[in-house]
Structure formats: structure tokens, C-alpha cells
Design an enzyme around this catalytic site. Structure first.
Site, short mmCIF file in Angstrom:
data_model
loop_
_atom_site.label_atom_id
_atom_site.label_comp_id
_atom_site.label_asym_id
_atom_site.label_seq_id
_atom_site.Cartn_x
_atom_site.Cartn_y
_atom_site.Cartn_z
N TYR A 97 -2.05 -2.27 7.56
CA TYR A 97 -2.67 -0.94 7.69
C TYR A 97 -1.90 0.09 6.87
CZ TYR A 97 -4.74 -2.96 11.99
OH TYR A 97 -5.39 -3.74 12.91
N SER A 98 -2.42 0.80 5.89
CA SER A 98 -3.80 0.79 5.42
C SER A 98 -3.82 0.45 3.92
CB SER A 98 -4.42 2.16 5.66
OG SER A 98 -3.53 3.18 5.14
#
Length: 310
Positions: free
Chosen positions: A51-52
Site C-alpha cells: 500500500y499504495s
């Protein structure tokens, strides 16, 4: 609060998803959401090293970094249960022993902590023997860098095989499963995993619990929603999706709570489910989720929702 399986991890009924932190929620907004969540009694935060990475200009680890900075500023690490994942981040892909160890060290550094409470295999890696992967996870547990292990996106067959290997070799075993499961995503989990989860005593911590936002009730005929997940969420607006929304509306009105809270409460009431994962990029979005923690649905309401989603 409830325990994750047979562990001593006592968690809030809502597992706060960290996928938006450092992506659609910047540091300040992320911290506002995290503060509001913990002030409401929340203690369980889910993230992943990847993420991300998907966002333009991002390299991965943004969410862990946001959470780490927030924990350092608040001095609250010991009051939290932090879950993160390994295996999907470019540069740290797969579940080889070397990669598991390297990725864990990087996650610990970004989070600013000396241990991860729940460490998931993010996705399967059939190129590596299960014995190697599970021994690597076991080593992290023995060193105190990880407390417990979880599995996400493993097939039921591979999950069962992994548990058998751990038992045979005397290795730390998975205590939790993170599947795609919600009112509009039941076809895979219930027939394939439910019996295995019950037999093995695994805790279930579903992701996409709100079907990328569809089960918040925002996605309706004629509505336009400004969200990075709008395309995925709108796919559920079919006949079944409309039936589900109608059933959610009725229950939400009866309890004077947001639709999202009802969808999460239905999921939390399913066998084995400990804490559904849901994310919020604003404090206002979080406010729609929090009532699920105390919402008790009647048997008739649960049955009506289950029937609508069938």
C-alpha cells in the site's frame, strides 16, 4: 473487544483498513481518522507493504509509513494491534525465506516498531515450498519480530495444506484468514472456506467488507460518486445489489444507523468472523462505520439480509 481465534490479541470489532493512508488520505487526514478511531475505542489497524504502490509516483510502504509516524507522535504502539502483509510489493514479491525476512525488516522500520502483531502472507507463491515459507514465518515468531501469522488470498486447498505442514513440522501456524467476503461476495468464501475455518479454529477478518464502498449505500441508480473505487463499486449495482440495498435501508432505518454499519454488522455476525476490515479517508466516513461495533441485529434482520444477498 474480542479475541483473534485462540490468541491473546484482543481487538475492536472494526478492523480499520489502512489502504487509503498515504494514498487518497494524506498524513493529516490519515491521522485525523486514526485519532477518531482510537478515541472511539478502536485498536486494530490493517495495512500492507504494497500500500499504495499502485498510485502514480508511489513506491509502496506509504501506508505503513503514515501509521508509523502517527504511532510515534502519539506514543500509543503498545495499545494497538497492527497487521501488515508480505508478498505483493514489487521488489519484495513472493514468499521465499529471504524475501519474507527482508520484507519484514522493512515493514518494521516503516512502522517504527520492534514487532508486528499479525503478519499475513498477502498472496500465494507456488514457486516456493510451503515448508520454506512457513519456516521463515516461524523464525520471525521465534525472534519476537512477529506475534502471530495470517493468510490472505490462499486457496482453501493451499490453506489446509499450509496448516498441515505447520502441524507436522512444529512451526507457527496461521491463526487468521483474510478473505474477500461481504453481503455481495459470498459465493467463494462460504462454500470453499467456511467449513475449513470452523474446523481449524481460524479467525476470519474479511477485506472488501463494504464491496469497495457499494455497501455504504452511496452507489445507486443515477448517483455519481467521486471515489477512486467508484468503478469497482458500481459493478454491484445489479438486481441483487438493488435487493441488498433495499434490505439494508430497511434495517438501517429501524436502528437509525448508517447503511454501512448494518452491512458490517451482518458480516460480523457470520460464523468465525472477528472483525471486518473497512477503510475511511475522512472522519465523516469513519463515523458511518463505527456504529457497527455496538449494533446487534435481530435474527429476522440477519435472515432478511442473507435472503436478499442470495
Amino acid at each position: 473487544m474480542t479475541n483473534i481465534g485462540s490468541t491473546d490479541l484482543d481487538v475492536f470489532p472494526l478492523n480499520l483498513g489502512g489502504n487509503v493512508f498515504g494514498w487518497t488520505a494524506d498524513q493529516a487526514n490519515s491521522e485525523a481518522v486514526l485519532d477518531a478511531y482510537t478515541e472511539s475505542g478502536g485498536n486494530f489497524i490493517d495495512t500492507a507493504d504494497v500500500y499504495s504502490q499502485w498510485a502514480p509516483g508511489h513506491v509502496g510502504g506509504e501506508s505503513e509509513t503514515v501509521i508509523g509516524k502517527w504511532m510515534a507522535a502519539r506514543g500509543n504502539r503498545d495499545r494497538l494491534v497492527i497487521a501488515t502483509k508480505v508478498g505483493a510489493m514489487e521488489g519484495f514479491t513472493g514468499l521465499s525465506a529471504v524475501n519474507v525476512e527482508r520484507a519484514a525488516e522493512q515493514s518494521l522500520k516503516r512502522l517504527g516498531t520492534d514487532h508486528i502483531d499479525l503478519y499475513y502472507a498477502h498472496r500465494d507463491d507456488t514457486s516456493v515450498p510451503l515448508e520454506e515459507t512457513l519456516a521463515a514465518f516461524d523464525s520471525l515468531v521465534r525472534k519476537g519480530k512477529v506475534r502471530y501469522l495470517g493468510a490472505s488470498n490462499l486457496s482453501a486447498e493451499r490453506l489446509a495444506e499450509s496448516l498441515a505442514v505447520s502441524d507436522r513440522e512444529g512451526l507457527a501456524r496461521y491463526v487468521a484468514l483474510q478473505p474477500n467476503y461481504s453481503l455481495v461476495a459470498r459465493a467463494e468464501y462460504e462454500p470453499e472456506y467456511a467449513e475449513l475455518v470452523a474446523r481449524e479454529g481460524l479467525a476470519v477478518l474479511p477485506y472488501w467488507s463494504l464491496a469497495s464502498g457499494f455497501l455504504t449505500g452511496k452507489y445507486r441508480d443515477g448517483a455519481t460518486v467521486d471515489s477512486a473505487r467508484a468503478g469497482r463499486a458500481s459493478r454491484h449495482l445489479d438486481d441483487r445489489g438493488r435487493r441488498v440495498l433495499a434490505a439494508l435501508d430497511a434495517v438501517a432505518a429501524a436502528h437509525s444507523v448508517p447503511v454501512a454499519a448494518v452491512a458490517l454488522a451482518w458480516l460480523a455476525a457470520q460464523p468465525g468472523v472477528v472483525a471486518p476490515i473497512a477503510s475511511a479517508r475522512t472522519v465523516e466516513q469513519l463515523a458511518d462505520l463505527l456504529p457497527m461495533a455496538t449494533l446487534e441485529l435481530g435474527e429476522d434482520e440477519l435472515a432478511a439480509l442473507t435472503a436478499a444477498s442470495g
